[in-house]
Design a protein around this motif. Structure first.
Motif, PDB file in Angstrom:
ATOM      1  N   PRO A 153      -0.610  51.398   2.339  1.00  0.00           N
ATOM      2  CA  PRO A 153      -0.277  50.786   1.048  1.00  0.00           C
ATOM      3  C   PRO A 153      -1.506  50.332   0.278  1.00  0.00           C
ATOM      4  O   PRO A 153      -2.446  49.765   0.843  1.00  0.00           O
ATOM      5  CB  PRO A 153       0.597  49.594   1.440  1.00  0.00           C
ATOM      6  CG  PRO A 153       1.153  49.944   2.773  1.00  0.00           C
ATOM      7  CD  PRO A 153       0.089  50.737   3.463  1.00  0.00           C
ATOM      8  N   VAL A 154      -1.510  50.576  -1.015  1.00  0.00           N
ATOM      9  CA  VAL A 154      -2.560  50.099  -1.910  1.00  0.00           C
ATOM     10  C   VAL A 154      -2.264  48.648  -2.265  1.00  0.00           C
ATOM     11  O   VAL A 154      -1.107  48.274  -2.521  1.00  0.00           O
ATOM     12  CB  VAL A 154      -2.621  50.979  -3.173  1.00  0.00           C
ATOM     13  CG1 VAL A 154      -3.582  50.394  -4.196  1.00  0.00           C
ATOM     14  CG2 VAL A 154      -3.031  52.399  -2.803  1.00  0.00           C
ATOM     15  N   ALA A 155      -3.285  47.819  -2.300  1.00  0.00           N
ATOM     16  CA  ALA A 155      -3.118  46.379  -2.537  1.00  0.00           C
ATOM     17  C   ALA A 155      -2.976  46.088  -4.023  1.00  0.00           C
ATOM     18  O   ALA A 155      -3.863  45.530  -4.671  1.00  0.00           O
ATOM     19  CB  ALA A 155      -4.297  45.613  -1.950  1.00  0.00           C
ATOM     20  N   LEU A 156      -1.828  46.470  -4.578  1.00  0.00           N
ATOM     21  CA  LEU A 156      -1.542  46.205  -5.982  1.00  0.00           C
ATOM     22  C   LEU A 156      -1.143  44.749  -6.189  1.00  0.00           C
ATOM     23  O   LEU A 156      -0.639  44.102  -5.264  1.00  0.00           O
ATOM     24  CB  LEU A 156      -0.421  47.113  -6.463  1.00  0.00           C
ATOM     25  CG  LEU A 156      -0.791  48.592  -6.651  1.00  0.00           C
ATOM     26  CD1 LEU A 156       0.452  49.448  -6.651  1.00  0.00           C
ATOM     27  CD2 LEU A 156      -1.559  48.760  -7.945  1.00  0.00           C
ATOM     28  N   PRO A 157      -1.356  44.220  -7.389  1.00  0.00           N
ATOM     29  CA  PRO A 157      -0.900  42.857  -7.662  1.00  0.00           C
ATOM     30  C   PRO A 157       0.620  42.762  -7.510  1.00  0.00           C
ATOM     31  O   PRO A 157       1.341  43.742  -7.691  1.00  0.00           O
ATOM     32  CB  PRO A 157      -1.318  42.621  -9.112  1.00  0.00           C
ATOM     33  CG  PRO A 157      -2.404  43.610  -9.371  1.00  0.00           C
ATOM     34  CD  PRO A 157      -2.069  44.798  -8.531  1.00  0.00           C
ATOM     35  N   ALA A 158       1.105  41.569  -7.192  1.00  0.00           N
ATOM     36  CA  ALA A 158       2.533  41.349  -7.046  1.00  0.00           C
ATOM     37  C   ALA A 158       3.265  41.700  -8.332  1.00  0.00           C
ATOM     38  O   ALA A 158       2.788  41.434  -9.437  1.00  0.00           O
ATOM     39  CB  ALA A 158       2.796  39.887  -6.675  1.00  0.00           C
ATOM     40  N   SER A 159       4.412  42.335  -8.178  1.00  0.00           N
ATOM     41  CA  SER A 159       5.291  42.721  -9.286  1.00  0.00           C
ATOM     42  C   SER A 159       4.719  43.825 -10.171  1.00  0.00           C
ATOM     43  O   SER A 159       5.250  44.087 -11.239  1.00  0.00           O
ATOM     44  CB  SER A 159       5.654  41.505 -10.154  1.00  0.00           C
ATOM     45  OG  SER A 159       6.303  40.517  -9.369  1.00  0.00           O
ATOM     46  N   ILE A 160       3.623  44.469  -9.744  1.00  0.00           N
ATOM     47  CA  ILE A 160       3.053  45.596 -10.479  1.00  0.00           C
ATOM     48  C   ILE A 160       3.351  46.871  -9.714  1.00  0.00           C
ATOM     49  O   ILE A 160       3.114  46.952  -8.504  1.00  0.00           O
ATOM     50  CB  ILE A 160       1.535  45.448 -10.662  1.00  0.00           C
ATOM     51  CG1 ILE A 160       1.215  44.227 -11.520  1.00  0.00           C
ATOM     52  CG2 ILE A 160       0.927  46.706 -11.276  1.00  0.00           C
ATOM     53  CD1 ILE A 160       1.694  44.324 -12.939  1.00  0.00           C
ATOM     54  N   ALA A 161       3.884  47.868 -10.398  1.00  0.00           N
ATOM     55  CA  ALA A 161       4.166  49.151  -9.775  1.00  0.00           C
ATOM     56  C   ALA A 161       3.424  50.247 -10.527  1.00  0.00           C
ATOM     57  O   ALA A 161       3.142  50.133 -11.720  1.00  0.00           O
ATOM     58  CB  ALA A 161       5.671  49.447  -9.777  1.00  0.00           C
ATOM     59  N   VAL A 162       3.109  51.316  -9.819  1.00  0.00           N
ATOM     60  CA  VAL A 162       2.330  52.417 -10.379  1.00  0.00           C
ATOM     61  C   VAL A 162       3.250  53.494 -10.935  1.00  0.00           C
ATOM     62  O   VAL A 162       4.249  53.857 -10.316  1.00  0.00           O
ATOM     63  CB  VAL A 162       1.398  53.009  -9.306  1.00  0.00           C
ATOM     64  CG1 VAL A 162       0.866  54.366  -9.721  1.00  0.00           C
ATOM     65  CG2 VAL A 162       0.243  52.054  -9.039  1.00  0.00           C
ATOM     66  N   VAL A 163       2.912  53.995 -12.105  1.00  0.00           N
ATOM     67  CA  VAL A 163       3.629  55.117 -12.708  1.00  0.00           C
ATOM     68  C   VAL A 163       2.859  56.413 -12.478  1.00  0.00           C
ATOM     69  O   VAL A 163       3.403  57.396 -11.997  1.00  0.00           O
ATOM     70  CB  VAL A 163       3.872  54.884 -14.207  1.00  0.00           C
ATOM     71  CG1 VAL A 163       4.618  56.069 -14.814  1.00  0.00           C
ATOM     72  CG2 VAL A 163       4.655  53.600 -14.429  1.00  0.00           C
ATOM     73  N   ASP A 164       1.575  56.431 -12.824  1.00  0.00           N
ATOM     74  CA  ASP A 164       0.717  57.600 -12.648  1.00  0.00           C
ATOM     75  C   ASP A 164      -0.516  57.206 -11.852  1.00  0.00           C
ATOM     76  O   ASP A 164      -0.973  56.054 -11.933  1.00  0.00           O
ATOM     77  CB  ASP A 164       0.268  58.167 -14.002  1.00  0.00           C
ATOM     78  CG  ASP A 164       1.434  58.574 -14.877  1.00  0.00           C
ATOM     79  OD1 ASP A 164       2.315  59.288 -14.375  1.00  0.00           O
ATOM     80  OD2 ASP A 164       1.469  58.175 -16.059  1.00  0.00           O
ATOM     81  N   VAL A 165      -1.089  58.180 -11.132  1.00  0.00           N
ATOM     82  CA  VAL A 165      -2.312  57.936 -10.376  1.00  0.00           C
ATOM     83  C   VAL A 165      -3.186  59.171 -10.459  1.00  0.00           C
ATOM     84  O   VAL A 165      -2.695  60.297 -10.529  1.00  0.00           O
ATOM     85  CB  VAL A 165      -1.992  57.569  -8.905  1.00  0.00           C
ATOM     86  CG1 VAL A 165      -1.252  58.701  -8.194  1.00  0.00           C
ATOM     87  CG2 VAL A 165      -3.265  57.203  -8.153  1.00  0.00           C
ATOM     88  N   SER A 166      -4.500  58.958 -10.492  1.00  0.00           N
ATOM     89  CA  SER A 166      -5.452  60.059 -10.557  1.00  0.00           C
ATOM     90  C   SER A 166      -6.629  59.739  -9.646  1.00  0.00           C
ATOM     91  O   SER A 166      -7.107  58.594  -9.609  1.00  0.00           O
ATOM     92  CB  SER A 166      -5.936  60.264 -11.998  1.00  0.00           C
ATOM     93  OG  SER A 166      -6.812  61.364 -12.108  1.00  0.00           O
TER      94      SER A 166
END
Length: 420
Positions: free
Chosen positions: A309-322
């Motif tokens: 898992p990537v350590a994203l901020p709470a309540s933030i989800a990813v739409v696109d990744v490059s």
């Protein structure tokens, strides 16, 4: 777990079927791991890179998967000849589909097509040039020094550093989408029936024109390539890989695609030179492969052999990744851009300080409309906004930032690409 078989059809010769049972080792799903950090993990410290300045908006927690997630694309509203509706990145060049469905490219002149006006691309380094007339473009792909487009009649046109003049690919089905490998020879399309057809030296799949199908009826929905690996996500969320790269996540290289376990509902893929990332339908992002430069976004600087898992901020989800060489960028549901990995040597992370960034860190963009997409080259990054404008930052030694010039300076500040 449902078992399936991968079938390779060789065309246009008489159909030859090779049924390859997938080989792989299961690992604990990251959905069940509670996002725990391994007891022996060393936590990354940005000050190790020799800088003690604070990293803005660094992630402090992983994404809350229970939060509502909407991956609907942000529409691009075009209002002029310089409006971009799609953006793709190679290693050191970028190409854009314009509002009139023409294509313009900038960056490494070796990877650019010969310009439509017959002039030399070197005469205007960093200036987006127009593609020779290939008709109305409906899809665009780039990787390494190669680029391909699909025209409205289903023809595929490709060019690269060894073939500067765009040329149609003969003897392939009518295409709907196109995918390009960074090796310059591996390419795939989705045909009119959404079947995956590939050609070129695709590592374990061998030479010639090939149709890849799954005997349980699942359809491929996404394809991405690294230098020595191919990844495919299917309509049922399963993820497969083949080749010889560190992004395989299965025991046996070669022998056709094998299933990757640990991501149960993959929807969006990205593959760098040594690492890969997959975003699930719930907005969770995991990465694996080479991680010594923090490009996996886990907060650690180590390799991972399973999706982590990537350590994203709470309540933030990813739409696109490059992904690129050693850095990764993502667009989130908040229409922000987060980047991580490497030492930000050329400003590709959008930070003023040169320092290691091992967790997603928000890029400060100029005020403006929402970000519709983000793509990255090896040492630069670009974002497409909903008004069709493009912002780029990082390395400009080959004119990657589209500013009409090239220079040796760092450019951590995002600026608008200038279209002629």
């Amino acid at each position: 777990m449902r078992r399936s078989r991968f079938i390779l059809l060789v065309s246009p010769l008489a159909a030859t079927l090779a049924t390859l049972p997938f080989a792989g080792c299961s690992s604990e799903s990251f959905l069940e791991s509670n996002h725990a950090v391994a007891p022996d993990a060393e936590v990354a410290d940005a000050s190790d890179a020799g800088k003690d300045s604070e990293v803005p908006d660094a992630a402090s927690d992983v994404v809350d998967a229970s939060a509502p997630f909407d991956a609907a694309p942000i529409p691009v509203q075009c209002s002029g000849p310089s409006c971009v509706i799609a953006l793709r990145a190679g290693s050191e060049h970028y190409c854009a589909t314009m509002g009139d469905h023409s294509v313009r490219c900038w960056g490494d002149t070796n990877a650019l097509p010969l310009p439509a006006d017959g002039g030399g691309a070197d005469a205007a380094p960093g200036k987006p040039i127009s593609l020779l007339d290939v008709g109305s473009v409906v899809d665009l792909a780039a990787a390494g020094s190669g680029t391909c487009v699909v025209s409205s009649d289903g023809a595929v046109w490709c060019w690269s550093d060894w073939q500067r003049t765009p040329a149609t690919v003969p003897d392939i089905p009518v295409a709907r989408r196109v995918f390009v490998g960074p090796d310059g020879v591996t390419r795939c399309i989705f045909d009119a029936s959404s079947e995956l057809v590939c050609w070129g030296e695709s590592w374990s799949l061998g030479p010639g024109l090939r149709q890849l199908t799954w005997d349980d009826g699942a359809k491929p929905v996404g394809v991405r390539f690294g230098m020595d690996v191919g990844l495919v996500t299917l309509s049922d969320g399963r993820l497969f890989s083949w080749g010889y790269g560190p992004q395989l996540v299965h025991q046996f290289a070669g022998g056709g695609p094998s299933q990757i376990f640990g991501v149960s509902d993959a929807e969006v893929l990205a593959v760098g030179s040594g690492h890969a990332c997959a975003r699930t339908k719930a907005g969770e992002l995991s990465c694996w492969g080479r991680g010594a430069n923090g490009q996996l976004g886990s907060g650690l600087w180590r390799d991972e052999v399973t999706p982590t898992p990537v350590a994203l901020p709470a309540s933030i989800a990813v739409v696109d990744v490059s992904t690129a060489d050693v850095h990764t960028c993502a667009r989130t549901t908040t229409s922000d851009v987060y980047c991580w990995g490497g030492l930000n040597a050329r400003g590709e992370l959008g930070l003023a300080a040169k320092q290691g960034v091992y967790v997603p860190t928000r890029v400060t963009l100029p005020e403006g409309p929402p970000v519709a997409d983000v793509v990255v080259g090896n040492t630069s990054s670009c974002a497409l906004r909903s008004d069709g404008s493009v912002l780029c930052w990082g390395d400009n030694t080959r004119g990657q930032l589209g500013r009409g010039s090239r220079d040796e300076r760092r450019h951590p500040e995002p600026q608008v690409v200038v279209f002629p």
